[in-house]
Design an enzyme around this catalytic site. Structure first.
Site, mmCIF file in Angstrom:
data_model
loop_
_atom_site.group_PDB
_atom_site.id
_atom_site.type_symbol
_atom_site.label_atom_id
_atom_site.label_comp_id
_atom_site.label_asym_id
_atom_site.label_seq_id
_atom_site.Cartn_x
_atom_site.Cartn_y
_atom_site.Cartn_z
ATOM 1 N N HIS A 12 -4.951 4.968 1.607
ATOM 2 C CA HIS A 12 -5.826 4.401 0.579
ATOM 3 C C HIS A 12 -6.356 3.067 1.103
ATOM 4 O O HIS A 12 -5.890 2.563 2.125
ATOM 5 C CB HIS A 12 -5.088 4.233 -0.754
ATOM 6 C CG HIS A 12 -3.969 3.239 -0.738
ATOM 7 N ND1 HIS A 12 -2.852 3.368 0.057
ATOM 8 C CD2 HIS A 12 -3.791 2.076 -1.437
ATOM 9 C CE1 HIS A 12 -2.042 2.351 -0.157
ATOM 10 N NE2 HIS A 12 -2.584 1.539 -1.054
ATOM 11 N N HIS A 62 -6.320 -0.101 -0.028
ATOM 12 C CA HIS A 62 -5.723 -1.428 -0.200
ATOM 13 C C HIS A 62 -5.631 -2.086 1.185
ATOM 14 O O HIS A 62 -5.231 -1.442 2.164
ATOM 15 C CB HIS A 62 -4.315 -1.316 -0.803
ATOM 16 C CG HIS A 62 -4.283 -1.535 -2.285
ATOM 17 N ND1 HIS A 62 -3.305 -0.976 -3.071
ATOM 18 C CD2 HIS A 62 -5.072 -2.274 -3.112
ATOM 19 C CE1 HIS A 62 -3.512 -1.360 -4.335
ATOM 20 N NE2 HIS A 62 -4.575 -2.131 -4.379
ATOM 21 N N ASP A 103 -3.617 -4.031 2.675
ATOM 22 C CA ASP A 103 -2.390 -4.057 3.492
ATOM 23 C C ASP A 103 -2.251 -2.789 4.342
ATOM 24 O O ASP A 103 -1.489 -2.781 5.306
ATOM 25 C CB ASP A 103 -1.123 -4.306 2.649
ATOM 26 C CG ASP A 103 -0.964 -3.368 1.471
ATOM 27 O OD1 ASP A 103 -1.964 -3.117 0.771
ATOM 28 O OD2 ASP A 103 0.167 -2.883 1.234
ATOM 29 N N HIS A 138 -1.627 5.859 -7.827
ATOM 30 C CA HIS A 138 -1.570 4.444 -7.426
ATOM 31 C C HIS A 138 -2.548 3.622 -8.264
ATOM 32 O O HIS A 138 -3.288 2.775 -7.746
ATOM 33 C CB HIS A 138 -1.859 4.338 -5.935
ATOM 34 C CG HIS A 138 -1.510 3.018 -5.324
ATOM 35 N ND1 HIS A 138 -0.371 2.311 -5.652
ATOM 36 C CD2 HIS A 138 -2.152 2.266 -4.390
ATOM 37 C CE1 HIS A 138 -0.343 1.187 -4.944
ATOM 38 N NE2 HIS A 138 -1.410 1.125 -4.185
ATOM 39 N N ASP A 185 1.194 4.631 -1.059
ATOM 40 C CA ASP A 185 1.620 3.831 -2.209
ATOM 41 C C ASP A 185 1.480 4.659 -3.479
ATOM 42 O O ASP A 185 0.411 5.216 -3.737
ATOM 43 C CB ASP A 185 0.740 2.580 -2.341
ATOM 44 C CG ASP A 185 1.064 1.533 -1.295
ATOM 45 O OD1 ASP A 185 1.867 1.821 -0.384
ATOM 46 O OD2 ASP A 185 0.513 0.417 -1.398
ATOM 47 N N HIS A 212 7.751 0.062 2.835
ATOM 48 C CA HIS A 212 6.865 -0.789 2.009
ATOM 49 C C HIS A 212 7.719 -1.792 1.212
ATOM 50 O O HIS A 212 7.632 -1.890 -0.015
ATOM 51 C CB HIS A 212 6.019 0.077 1.064
ATOM 52 C CG HIS A 212 4.736 -0.581 0.622
ATOM 53 N ND1 HIS A 212 4.729 -1.614 -0.284
ATOM 54 C CD2 HIS A 212 3.439 -0.348 0.944
ATOM 55 C CE1 HIS A 212 3.456 -1.987 -0.490
ATOM 56 N NE2 HIS A 212 2.667 -1.240 0.247
HETATM 57 ZN ZN LIG Z 1 -1.605 0.072 -2.349
HETATM 58 ZN ZN LIG Z 2 0.555 -1.178 0.025
#
Ligand SMILES: [Zn+2]
Ligand SMILES: [Zn+2]
Length: 274
Positions: free
Chosen positions: A61, A63, A65, A149, A172, A243
């Site tokens: 995804h 995001h 990070d 998520h 996530d 994570h």
């Molecule tokens: Zn995420």
């Molecule tokens: Zn993440």
């Protein structure tokens, strides 16, 4: 044997002991990288992969990070001499993000090309994925499945199968029935456990109190008291937690997971092979 190497077991807060989210799957010489979190290039080198050989990438995804070092992989692989297109699979929006990245890198690429002989700019092949089989290479079948998520839609997890072994990487997600289905009897379930009770808080960070922040972020991540249930319901043969936040305590995470899950529990560490 199909193996996973945990390149980065951290989360957004910088943690020298845990780089950003990234997992390398390999069967013999065939390799698949899931996500490109902070520090992934150096971790790939630590795992024995020179930049020239950096592999195809699967994004769970968007995001930051999980994607922040995508540009680093793309440009460094090209700088050292690799001309084969970089292959990236990811959710809807991946092509647009890669175009923006190439736009950001365009100046650097042209400055470098001016000193090179006969060099084309780096090429990227993007495939935007949907749930189901994504691709197959070197005897490894890669499938994507939707996870939950919250604000990020779509977000995916990946299932890898090859040489009689299966590995699921959750991406996530909050505890997710669709993941439980896709991880049914999987040999190794690599699942996020972003323990929001251990988060930090600063005035002006976007939530009026730390309790508000914990409640909000815990609603789209999996907490230590939930992760054992996910592993148990999916009947996974092994649970690997990743994570992680800097303040999370591995012994506490293990104990929490074991309340609901009788199988082997591993708290991931960077560069661990599972
Ligand atoms: Zn995420
Ligand atoms: Zn993440």
């Amino acid at each position: 044997m199909l193996r996973a190497t945990l390149l980065g077991t951290g989360s957004p807060p910088p943690n020298p002991r845990r780089r950003g989210p990234a997992t390398l799957l390999s069967l013999d010489d065939e390799r698949f990288l899931v996500d490109a979190g902070s520090g992934v290039g150096a971790q790939l080198v630590q795992a024995g992969l020179r930049p020239y050989d950096w592999p195809r990438i699967f994004i769970t995804h968007h995001h930051s990070d999980h994607t922040i070092d995508l540009g680093h992989l793309l440009i460094t692989r090209w700088i050292v001499g690799q001309n084969a297109p970089l292959e990236i699979w990811g959710p809807a929006g991946t092509r647009r993000q890669v175009d923006r990245l190439l736009d950001y890198l365009a100046w650097d690429i042209e400055v470098r090309r001016a000193h090179m002989h006969d060099r084309k700019p780096p090429e990227v092949r993007v495939t935007e994925i949907e749930e189901g089989k994504v691709m197959e290479a070197g005897g490894v079948r890669v499938s994507a499945f939707l996870v939950e998520h919250g604000p990020v839609k779509p977000a995916y997890g990946f299932r890898f199968e090859g040489d009689g072994r299966s590995v699921v990487v959750s991406g996530d997600t909050r505890p997710c029935e669709n993941l439980v289905r896709w991880a049914h009897k999987v040999d190794c379930l690599i699942h996020e456990c972003c323990e929001m009770a251990k988060t930090s808080w600063y005035p002006g960070c976007g939530w009026p109190t730390i309790e508000d922040k914990i409640r909000d972020l815990a609603s789209y991540h999996t907490q230590p008291d939930q992760i054992g249930l996910v592993a148990e319901e999916s009947r996974a043969k092994e649970l690997v937690m990743t994570h992680l936040l800097p303040a999370s305590d591995p012994a506490e995470l293990c104990a929490a997971a074991r309340k609901h899950y009788a199988g082997p529990v591993v708290v991931g560490e960077d560069l661990m092979a599972v």
